[in-house]
Design a protein around this motif. Structure first.
Motif, PDB file in Angstrom:
ATOM      1  N   ARG A  79       3.297  11.733  -7.602  1.00 50.65           N
ATOM      2  CA  ARG A  79       2.016  11.086  -7.839  1.00 50.65           C
ATOM      3  C   ARG A  79       1.570  11.310  -9.285  1.00 50.65           C
ATOM      4  NH1 ARG A  79      -2.848  10.123  -4.818  1.00 50.65           N
ATOM      5  NH2 ARG A  79      -4.623  10.755  -6.050  1.00 50.65           N
ATOM      6  N   GLN A  80       1.685  12.554  -9.712  1.00 49.54           N
ATOM      7  CA  GLN A  80       1.298  12.903 -11.071  1.00 49.54           C
ATOM      8  C   GLN A  80       2.141  12.135 -12.086  1.00 49.54           C
ATOM      9  OE1 GLN A  80      -1.264  15.032 -11.010  1.00 49.54           O
ATOM     10  NE2 GLN A  80      -1.572  14.395 -13.118  1.00 49.54           N
ATOM     11  N   TYR A  81       3.420  12.052 -11.775  1.00 48.35           N
ATOM     12  CA  TYR A  81       4.351  11.370 -12.671  1.00 48.35           C
ATOM     13  C   TYR A  81       3.961   9.904 -12.862  1.00 48.35           C
ATOM     14  CZ  TYR A  81       8.579   8.965 -14.135  1.00 48.35           C
ATOM     15  OH  TYR A  81       9.464   8.159 -14.795  1.00 48.35           O
ATOM     16  N   VAL A  82       3.697   9.229 -11.747  1.00 47.38           N
ATOM     17  CA  VAL A  82       3.379   7.803 -11.830  1.00 47.38           C
ATOM     18  C   VAL A  82       2.036   7.580 -12.525  1.00 47.38           C
ATOM     19  CG1 VAL A  82       2.864   5.722 -10.491  1.00 47.38           C
ATOM     20  CG2 VAL A  82       4.758   7.209  -9.814  1.00 47.38           C
ATOM     21  N   LEU A  83       1.060   8.397 -12.178  1.00 45.42           N
ATOM     22  CA  LEU A  83      -0.269   8.237 -12.770  1.00 45.42           C
ATOM     23  C   LEU A  83      -0.222   8.469 -14.275  1.00 45.42           C
ATOM     24  CD1 LEU A  83      -2.535   9.997 -10.107  1.00 45.42           C
ATOM     25  CD2 LEU A  83      -2.161   7.542 -10.463  1.00 45.42           C
ATOM     26  N   THR A  84       0.507   9.498 -14.668  1.00 45.34           N
ATOM     27  CA  THR A  84       0.612   9.806 -16.093  1.00 45.34           C
ATOM     28  C   THR A  84       1.374   8.704 -16.820  1.00 45.34           C
ATOM     29  OG1 THR A  84       0.664  12.146 -15.524  1.00 45.34           O
ATOM     30  CG2 THR A  84       1.317  11.563 -17.751  1.00 45.34           C
ATOM     31  N   ARG A  85       2.468   8.255 -16.196  1.00 39.92           N
ATOM     32  CA  ARG A  85       3.270   7.205 -16.812  1.00 39.92           C
ATOM     33  C   ARG A  85       2.426   5.969 -17.067  1.00 39.92           C
ATOM     34  NH1 ARG A  85       7.206   4.206 -12.940  1.00 39.92           N
ATOM     35  NH2 ARG A  85       5.178   3.369 -12.390  1.00 39.92           N
ATOM     36  N   ASP A  86       1.571   5.642 -16.100  1.00 29.64           N
ATOM     37  CA  ASP A  86       0.758   4.437 -16.215  1.00 29.64           C
ATOM     38  C   ASP A  86      -0.601   4.709 -16.869  1.00 29.64           C
ATOM     39  OD1 ASP A  86       2.862   3.244 -15.005  1.00 29.64           O
ATOM     40  OD2 ASP A  86       1.884   2.926 -13.079  1.00 29.64           O
ATOM     41  N   ARG A 113      15.970  14.888  -3.792  1.00 33.21           N
ATOM     42  CA  ARG A 113      14.824  14.144  -4.305  1.00 33.21           C
ATOM     43  C   ARG A 113      14.300  14.817  -5.568  1.00 33.21           C
ATOM     44  NH1 ARG A 113      11.925  10.722  -1.111  1.00 33.21           N
ATOM     45  NH2 ARG A 113       9.975  11.499  -1.881  1.00 33.21           N
ATOM     46  N   LEU A 114      13.905  14.007  -6.523  1.00 30.91           N
ATOM     47  CA  LEU A 114      13.447  14.558  -7.796  1.00 30.91           C
ATOM     48  C   LEU A 114      11.971  14.916  -7.763  1.00 30.91           C
ATOM     49  CD1 LEU A 114      15.255  12.208 -10.312  1.00 30.91           C
ATOM     50  CD2 LEU A 114      15.787  14.574  -9.805  1.00 30.91           C
ATOM     51  N   TYR A 115      11.275  14.347  -6.829  1.00 32.23           N
ATOM     52  CA  TYR A 115       9.835  14.530  -6.845  1.00 32.23           C
ATOM     53  C   TYR A 115       9.312  15.013  -5.502  1.00 32.23           C
ATOM     54  CZ  TYR A 115      10.519  11.431 -10.772  1.00 32.23           C
ATOM     55  OH  TYR A 115      10.970  10.872 -11.929  1.00 32.23           O
ATOM     56  N   THR A 116       8.368  15.920  -5.566  1.00 33.38           N
ATOM     57  CA  THR A 116       7.581  16.203  -4.383  1.00 33.38           C
ATOM     58  C   THR A 116       6.447  15.187  -4.373  1.00 33.38           C
ATOM     59  OG1 THR A 116       6.135  17.685  -5.583  1.00 33.38           O
ATOM     60  CG2 THR A 116       8.098  18.656  -4.576  1.00 33.38           C
ATOM     61  N   ASN A 117       5.713  15.132  -3.286  1.00 31.19           N
ATOM     62  CA  ASN A 117       4.593  14.199  -3.221  1.00 31.19           C
ATOM     63  C   ASN A 117       3.666  14.358  -4.406  1.00 31.19           C
ATOM     64  OD1 ASN A 117       5.468  13.214  -0.839  1.00 31.19           O
ATOM     65  ND2 ASN A 117       4.098  14.433   0.422  1.00 31.19           N
ATOM     66  N   LYS A 118       3.347  15.598  -4.681  1.00 27.55           N
ATOM     67  CA  LYS A 118       2.345  15.856  -5.699  1.00 27.55           C
ATOM     68  C   LYS A 118       2.878  15.527  -7.094  1.00 27.55           C
ATOM     69  CE  LYS A 118      -0.880  19.591  -6.440  1.00 27.55           C
ATOM     70  NZ  LYS A 118      -1.053  21.031  -6.220  1.00 27.55           N
ATOM     71  N   SER A 119       4.072  15.984  -7.393  1.00 23.40           N
ATOM     72  CA  SER A 119       4.584  15.762  -8.729  1.00 23.40           C
ATOM     73  C   SER A 119       4.912  14.290  -8.941  1.00 23.40           C
ATOM     74  CB  SER A 119       5.816  16.636  -8.984  1.00 23.40           C
ATOM     75  OG  SER A 119       6.908  16.212  -8.201  1.00 23.40           O
TER      76      SER A 119
END
Ligand SMILES: [Zn+2]
Length: 111
Positions: free
Chosen positions: A47-54, A39-45
């Motif tokens: 979440r951060q990834y999606v929020l930042t992307r959007d 998996r490329l993402y942990t829960n935290k990262s």
């Protein structure tokens, strides 16, 4: 399916092929070898990834949002992947909650 957590703890979980293929195709994981995806993402990262992307903008109403929502509910086979998740505000997330309650925080470590 196996990998390492943030803290370096190993975890292993059987994942059926279809799920594995979906995770890879939706850019949530990469293939390590024939038997292992990571998996490329942990829960935290994630979440951060999606929020930042959007840009912390709610996908549904355009207001400020800091929660994650699934476009295809997990109950209907949707996965927690960048392609299936969008930023949502609390209001929109809540208004959908009764239809597809997602406990994003607790269940994804093993998924
Ligand atoms: Zn909203």
């Amino acid at each position: 399916m196996r990998g390492k957590t943030d803290k370096g703890r190993r975890w292993v979980q059987d994942t059926d092929l279809e799920t594995a293929v979906n995770l890879v195709r939706e850019h949530a994981a990469v293939v390590v070898n024939r038997h292992t995806i990571r998996r490329l993402y942990t829960n935290k990262s994630f979440r951060q990834y999606v929020l930042t992307r959007d840009n912390y903008t709610c996908y549904f109403c355009g207001e400020y949002g800091d929660t994650i929502d699934h476009l295809v509910p997990r109950a209907k086979g949707g996965h927690t992947t960048p392609m299936n998740c969008v930023c949502a505000c609390h209001l929109c997330n809540q208004s959908k909650a009764d239809k597809n309650l997602e406990d994003f925080v607790t269940d994804e470590e093993e998924a």
